[in-house]
Design an enzyme around this catalytic site. Sequence first.
Site, PDB file in Angstrom:
ATOM      1  N   ARG A   1       0.850  -1.193   0.000  1.00  0.00           N
ATOM      2  CA  ARG A   1       0.000   0.000   0.000  1.00  0.00           C
ATOM      3  C   ARG A   1       0.884   1.242   0.000  1.00  0.00           C
ATOM      4  O   ARG A   1       1.886   1.300   0.732  1.00  0.00           O
ATOM      5  CB  ARG A   1      -0.913  -0.023   1.239  1.00  0.00           C
ATOM      6  CG  ARG A   1      -1.591   1.295   1.521  1.00  0.00           C
ATOM      7  CD  ARG A   1      -2.725   1.166   2.512  1.00  0.00           C
ATOM      8  NE  ARG A   1      -2.971   2.425   3.194  1.00  0.00           N
ATOM      9  CZ  ARG A   1      -3.485   3.517   2.630  1.00  0.00           C
ATOM     10  NH1 ARG A   1      -3.788   3.534   1.348  1.00  0.00           N
ATOM     11  NH2 ARG A   1      -3.668   4.618   3.344  1.00  0.00           N
TER      12      ARG A   1
ATOM     13  N   ASP B   1      -1.411  15.176   6.772  1.00  0.00           N
ATOM     14  CA  ASP B   1      -2.008  16.148   7.692  1.00  0.00           C
ATOM     15  C   ASP B   1      -1.659  15.751   9.121  1.00  0.00           C
ATOM     16  O   ASP B   1      -1.183  14.644   9.352  1.00  0.00           O
ATOM     17  CB  ASP B   1      -3.529  16.240   7.505  1.00  0.00           C
ATOM     18  CG  ASP B   1      -4.208  14.887   7.600  1.00  0.00           C
ATOM     19  OD1 ASP B   1      -4.306  14.204   6.570  1.00  0.00           O
ATOM     20  OD2 ASP B   1      -4.610  14.504   8.703  1.00  0.00           O
TER      21      ASP B   1
HETATM   22  N1  HPA Z   1      -7.876  10.223   8.865  1.00  0.00           N
HETATM   23  C1  HPA Z   1      -8.049   9.087   8.189  1.00  0.00           C
HETATM   24  N2  HPA Z   1      -7.352   8.788   7.113  1.00  0.00           N
HETATM   25  C2  HPA Z   1      -6.446   9.686   6.695  1.00  0.00           C
HETATM   26  C3  HPA Z   1      -6.245  10.861   7.355  1.00  0.00           C
HETATM   27  C4  HPA Z   1      -6.985  11.152   8.488  1.00  0.00           C
HETATM   28  O1  HPA Z   1      -6.840  12.200   9.123  1.00  0.00           O
HETATM   29  N3  HPA Z   1      -5.288  11.569   6.682  1.00  0.00           N
HETATM   30  C5  HPA Z   1      -4.925  10.796   5.637  1.00  0.00           C
HETATM   31  N4  HPA Z   1      -5.626   9.646   5.635  1.00  0.00           N
END
Ligand code: HPA
Length: 233
Positions: A87, A204
């Site tokens: 992945r 993020d």
């Molecule tokens: N939450 C779930 N999946 C994700 C997130 C998140 O904040 N950021 C990237 N994939």
Amino acid sequence: MSIHIGATQGQIASTVLLPGDPLRAKYIAETFLHDVVCFNEVRGMWGYTGRYGDKTVSTMGSGMGMPTLSIYVNELVTEYNVETLIRVGTCGAFQPDLKIGDVVLAMTASTDSHVNKLRFDGKDYAPAASFDLLLKAYNVAIDRGINVQVGGIFSGDTFYNDDPDWWKIWSEYGALVVEMESNGLYTLGAKFKISTLSILTVSDSLVTGEASTAEQREKGFAQMAEIALEIAA
Ligand code: HPA
């Protein structure tokens, strides 16, 4: 052809890179592979096989979340004899020292999904990455000077949560990041006795609220795809 994949037998390589987004599979094929053949268009979940150096490698979207990924993983393994699934995806940081663009190799993945509770009759199962893939990916990342961390992560069933503090308990217990697929991937890897690894880029941060720009996402994605292609058998 399987129920959800339009490929004929022999069209899919034994190693498949699985980004969540099918357009990322297209990007991997167009950017890094040559002699590319598109093997799947069903539901727009693009899949391609091509050459990377002297290796034949495939890439296909997995969709978002464990139910969708699990459908494709089941069919790739049982109908197309795939032996390695890597992945390549994004994740949200749970720890303050993880910055946008850092790479995380998921050693194991906790979850709030009930799929394994059903499978193991209410007991907990700890799915793990394949150590040989993880070690190779770690060494490639270190050689390239990439900021990489290895550890447990959290695979959630919801992207939008009612409780803004839901993630803090996982952070306290050391989970590095959140995404939505690896627990399912590693469980099916164990079931089918194939090799699996999740290579993730921080897009993020739940700690700071920061999010990546489109440019950062593209750079991070390319870096991750290259690690995955280097370790492909
Ligand atoms: N939450 C779930 N999946 C994700 C997130 C998140 O904040 N950021 C990237 N994939």
